[in-house]
Design a protein around this motif. Structure first.
Motif, PDB file in Angstrom:
ATOM      1  N   ALA A   3      83.671 -61.978  62.191  1.00 21.77           N
ATOM      2  CA  ALA A   3      84.131 -61.230  61.016  1.00 21.77           C
ATOM      3  C   ALA A   3      84.428 -62.198  59.870  1.00 21.77           C
ATOM      4  N   GLN A   4      84.145 -61.781  58.661  1.00 16.51           N
ATOM      5  CA  GLN A   4      84.414 -62.598  57.482  1.00 16.51           C
ATOM      6  C   GLN A   4      85.839 -62.348  57.017  1.00 16.51           C
ATOM      7  N   ILE A   5      86.659 -63.381  57.128  1.00 15.27           N
ATOM      8  CA  ILE A   5      88.056 -63.268  56.705  1.00 15.27           C
ATOM      9  C   ILE A   5      88.412 -64.495  55.881  1.00 15.27           C
ATOM     10  N   ARG A  52     100.096 -67.356  57.151  1.00 11.48           N
ATOM     11  CA  ARG A  52      99.133 -66.851  56.175  1.00 11.48           C
ATOM     12  C   ARG A  52      98.824 -65.393  56.473  1.00 11.48           C
ATOM     13  N   ALA A  53      98.535 -64.666  55.411  1.00 15.57           N
ATOM     14  CA  ALA A  53      97.978 -63.324  55.545  1.00 15.57           C
ATOM     15  C   ALA A  53      96.497 -63.495  55.846  1.00 15.57           C
ATOM     16  N   VAL A  54      95.938 -62.539  56.560  1.00 17.67           N
ATOM     17  CA  VAL A  54      94.512 -62.541  56.859  1.00 17.67           C
ATOM     18  C   VAL A  54      93.900 -61.393  56.065  1.00 17.67           C
ATOM     19  N   TYR A  55      92.947 -61.738  55.208  1.00 20.61           N
ATOM     20  CA  TYR A  55      92.311 -60.739  54.357  1.00 20.61           C
ATOM     21  C   TYR A  55      90.837 -60.595  54.696  1.00 20.61           C
ATOM     22  N   ARG A  56      90.382 -59.364  54.599  1.00 17.16           N
ATOM     23  CA  ARG A  56      88.951 -59.028  54.581  1.00 17.16           C
ATOM     24  C   ARG A  56      88.743 -58.411  53.221  1.00 17.16           C
ATOM     25  N   GLY A  57      88.043 -59.102  52.359  1.00 16.33           N
ATOM     26  CA  GLY A  57      87.928 -58.643  50.970  1.00 16.33           C
ATOM     27  C   GLY A  57      89.306 -58.670  50.322  1.00 16.33           C
ATOM     28  N   ASP A  58      89.709 -57.540  49.744  1.00 16.38           N
ATOM     29  CA  ASP A  58      91.005 -57.452  49.076  1.00 16.38           C
ATOM     30  C   ASP A  58      92.077 -56.811  49.947  1.00 16.38           C
ATOM     31  N   GLU A  59      91.770 -56.589  51.219  1.00 14.48           N
ATOM     32  CA  GLU A  59      92.692 -55.867  52.100  1.00 14.48           C
ATOM     33  C   GLU A  59      93.281 -56.787  53.173  1.00 14.48           C
ATOM     34  N   PRO A  60      94.620 -56.785  53.313  1.00 15.69           N
ATOM     35  CA  PRO A  60      95.200 -57.547  54.413  1.00 15.69           C
ATOM     36  C   PRO A  60      94.929 -56.837  55.741  1.00 15.69           C
ATOM     37  N   ALA A  89      96.336 -52.369  63.481  1.00 13.53           N
ATOM     38  CA  ALA A  89      95.814 -51.379  64.433  1.00 13.53           C
ATOM     39  C   ALA A  89      94.440 -50.846  64.027  1.00 13.53           C
ATOM     40  N   GLY A  90      94.251 -50.544  62.772  1.00 18.21           N
ATOM     41  CA  GLY A  90      92.990 -49.971  62.310  1.00 18.21           C
ATOM     42  C   GLY A  90      91.866 -50.971  62.166  1.00 18.21           C
ATOM     43  N   HIS A  91      92.144 -52.243  62.421  1.00 18.29           N
ATOM     44  CA  HIS A  91      91.145 -53.295  62.218  1.00 18.29           C
ATOM     45  C   HIS A  91      90.792 -54.027  63.508  1.00 18.29           C
ATOM     46  N   GLN A  92      91.349 -53.583  64.616  1.00 12.39           N
ATOM     47  CA  GLN A  92      91.111 -54.269  65.885  1.00 12.39           C
ATOM     48  C   GLN A  92      89.720 -53.952  66.436  1.00 12.39           C
ATOM     49  N   GLY A  93      89.229 -54.868  67.260  1.00 13.08           N
ATOM     50  CA  GLY A  93      87.928 -54.671  67.886  1.00 13.08           C
ATOM     51  C   GLY A  93      86.760 -55.011  66.984  1.00 13.08           C
ATOM     52  N   ARG A  94      87.023 -55.694  65.885  1.00 11.62           N
ATOM     53  CA  ARG A  94      85.964 -56.043  64.929  1.00 11.62           C
ATOM     54  C   ARG A  94      85.751 -57.546  64.810  1.00 11.62           C
ATOM     55  N   GLY A  95      86.391 -58.323  65.686  1.00  8.32           N
ATOM     56  CA  GLY A  95      86.210 -59.770  65.656  1.00  8.32           C
ATOM     57  C   GLY A  95      87.192 -60.528  64.792  1.00  8.32           C
ATOM     58  N   TYR A  96      88.182 -59.852  64.242  1.00 11.10           N
ATOM     59  CA  TYR A  96      89.132 -60.537  63.359  1.00 11.10           C
ATOM     60  C   TYR A  96      89.981 -61.559  64.112  1.00 11.10           C
ATOM     61  N   GLY A  97      90.419 -61.250  65.321  1.00 10.25           N
ATOM     62  CA  GLY A  97      91.231 -62.192  66.084  1.00 10.25           C
ATOM     63  C   GLY A  97      90.495 -63.499  66.313  1.00 10.25           C
ATOM     64  N   THR A  98      89.239 -63.401  66.709  1.00 10.94           N
ATOM     65  CA  THR A  98      88.415 -64.592  66.924  1.00 10.94           C
ATOM     66  C   THR A  98      88.203 -65.337  65.612  1.00 10.94           C
ATOM     67  N   ALA A  99      87.945 -64.605  64.541  1.00  9.92           N
ATOM     68  CA  ALA A  99      87.734 -65.236  63.235  1.00  9.92           C
ATOM     69  C   ALA A  99      88.994 -65.975  62.779  1.00  9.92           C
ATOM     70  N   ILE A 100      90.157 -65.385  63.020  1.00  5.67           N
ATOM     71  CA  ILE A 100      91.420 -66.040  62.658  1.00  5.67           C
ATOM     72  C   ILE A 100      91.552 -67.345  63.433  1.00  5.67           C
ATOM     73  N   LEU A 101      91.335 -67.290  64.745  1.00  5.53           N
ATOM     74  CA  LEU A 101      91.438 -68.510  65.548  1.00  5.53           C
ATOM     75  C   LEU A 101      90.415 -69.548  65.097  1.00  5.53           C
ATOM     76  N   ASP A 102      89.204 -69.132  64.768  1.00  3.57           N
ATOM     77  CA  ASP A 102      88.195 -70.072  64.277  1.00  3.57           C
ATOM     78  C   ASP A 102      88.698 -70.804  63.031  1.00  3.57           C
ATOM     79  N   GLU A 103      89.281 -70.065  62.092  1.00  2.00           N
ATOM     80  CA  GLU A 103      89.807 -70.670  60.858  1.00  2.00           C
ATOM     81  C   GLU A 103      90.958 -71.619  61.168  1.00  2.00           C
ATOM     82  N   VAL A 104      91.885 -71.175  62.006  1.00  3.05           N
ATOM     83  CA  VAL A 104      93.045 -71.992  62.360  1.00  3.05           C
ATOM     84  C   VAL A 104      92.600 -73.265  63.072  1.00  3.05           C
ATOM     85  N   VAL A 105      91.688 -73.141  64.028  1.00  2.00           N
ATOM     86  CA  VAL A 105      91.203 -74.313  64.768  1.00  2.00           C
ATOM     87  C   VAL A 105      90.555 -75.317  63.815  1.00  2.00           C
TER      88      VAL A 105
END
Length: 158
Positions: A3-5, A52-60, A89-105
């Motif tokens: 996911a692009q975050i 940090r907040a995690v954003y997809r586009g203009d939405e946290p 809750a409405g954004h789960q299952g779309r790869g955001y958790g993995t994308a966050i960890l990728d950025e943090v790592v």
């Protein structure tokens, strides 16, 4: 596909929108809210909180908080500890958790970190399978709150 975050500093302008990000009610026993995370950061300055907040586009869509390059001591794990990771809750299952960890790592490796620690509450619905799927392994330690301590080796490229 990841996911692009983007990770965004939290300011007065976006604080309310980020605080409004909530996990599924069934997950609340496993991860504290953003508001509670802010309180924990204020109450524990020795933990070197970095968030940090995690954003997809203009939405946290999420939130991440670490202890950043602290000197470990009783009650403080580190030097790098993933203190909080949540996806709304409405954004789960779309790869955001993995994308966050990728950025943090990537940020941690750039800072010279060799490992990232985290912990999680055991039980049905725990995020432990997610962390293990990412590459974290149990250290064999249980912390004072009864949480399983996990470690990610950052010297290994995946």
């Amino acid at each position: 596909m990841t996911a692009q975050i983007r990770l965004v500093e939290i300011t007065d302008a976006n604080r309310d929108a980020v605080t409004a990000v909530r996990v599924h009610p069934a997950q609340e026993k496993f991860v504290a809210s953003v508001a509670t995370s802010f309180r924990h950061a204020r109450e524990n300055p020795k933990a070197n909180p970095w968030f940090r907040a995690v954003y997809r586009g203009d939405e946290p869509v999420g939130f991440v908080m670490l202890s950043w390059n602290l000197t470990p001591e009783p009650g403080l794990r580190g030097p790098y500890f993933l203190w909080r990771l949540l996806v709304g809750a409405g954004h789960q299952g779309r790869g955001y958790g993995t994308a966050i960890l990728d950025e943090v790592v990537a940020l941690l490796r750039a800072d010279g970190a060799t490992e990232l620690l985290t912990s999680c509450v055991p039980g049905e619905g725990t995020p432990e399978p997610f962390y293990r799927g990412y590459g974290f392994v149990p250290t064999g330690e249980i912390d004072d709150d009864g949480e399983v301590v996990l470690k990610l080796d950052l010297s290994v490229r995946s």
